[in-house]
Design an enzyme around this catalytic site. Structure first.
Site: not given
Length: 243
Positions: A11, A192, A195
């Site tokens: 991600s 977070d 990320h």
């Protein structure tokens, strides 16, 4: 055709074309010289990445009339954040044992070296983890009340990634160590607990650029695609396109 740089990862790579993302910054940096191609897969670990490798990057031919794509100039391999999920927490399905993680990285690198003999392969370690923020940002039910990742585990996987790069004889961006050099890395680089913020993305961009430059892929050594405006004759513009 412009040459390519592939970004292969989880991600943190998938999001890298967002506002201020490190992939978008690479694309901007190499505009008119290289196409930066995103191959990011949120949630993936090295086991899954190795499983789908041939679908993501089909075997290449000569790049001639058969339509097979040309090999890239470089590829970044950025996995480990999901492999490092703890095996007894809610994200256990993403966990990969440390020794398998190293083996999978070796296999991915070996596959790329076989396909693209001249491509620069760059490994990137997982970033550090802010465990308190991970508790505030779970992506599934968390009945244990414990973070699914720890900074200690991420550090162990980062170390394994660095060791793998050394064993393979390729460059590595040790993101885990680099980010720890900032006294307030948790807030500066992580949005977070995992990320990246825009500043975190900037760190990745700058470190990748250093490795690309060291590997001979600086802007000064790359060919610009088509004539620049400054090179077009005002009295005979089409002359520039006949060369």
């Amino acid at each position: 055709m412009r040459p390519k740089i592939y970004l292969f990862g989880d991600s943190i790579t998938e999001e890298s074309f967002g506002d201020g993302g490190w992939g978008a910054s690479l694309a901007n940096h190499f505009s008119r010289t290289v196409d930066v191609v995103l191959r990011g897969y949120s949630g993936y670990n090295t086991r899954w990445a190795l499983t789908v490798l041939d679908r993501v990057f089909p075997e290449l031919g000569s790049g001639g009339s058969d339509g097979a794509p040309e090999p890239p100039l470089a590829v970044t391999v950025f996995f480990g954040a999901n492999d490092a999920c703890l095996p007894d927490r809610y994200a256990a399905f993403q966990h990969v044992p440390l020794d398998e993680y190293k083996h999978n990285l070796h296999s991915i690198v070996s596959s790329f070296k076989k396909r693209w003999t001249k491509a620069l392969i760059i490994l990137i370690t997982p970033p550090p983890i802010d465990e308190d923020e991970r508790l505030r940002h779970p992506y599934a039910e968390n009945p244990s009340g414990l973070p699914e990742r720890t900074n200690e585990a991420a550090g162990a996987f980062a170390k394994a990634c660095v060791e793998t790069a050394r064993e393979c004889g390729i460059p590595v961006v040790d993101l885990w160590t680099k980010m720890h050099q900032h006294p307030d890395w948790r807030k500066a680089y992580l949005r977070d607990g995992l990320h990246l913020t825009q500043d975190g993305n900037k760190v990745v961009f700058e470190e990748v650029i250093k490795k690309l430059n060291d590997g001979g892929l600086s802007l000064e050594k790359l060919t610009v695609d088509l004539p620049l405006l400054a090179d077009i004759d005002h009295d005979n513009p089409l002359k520039a396109f006949q060369q």
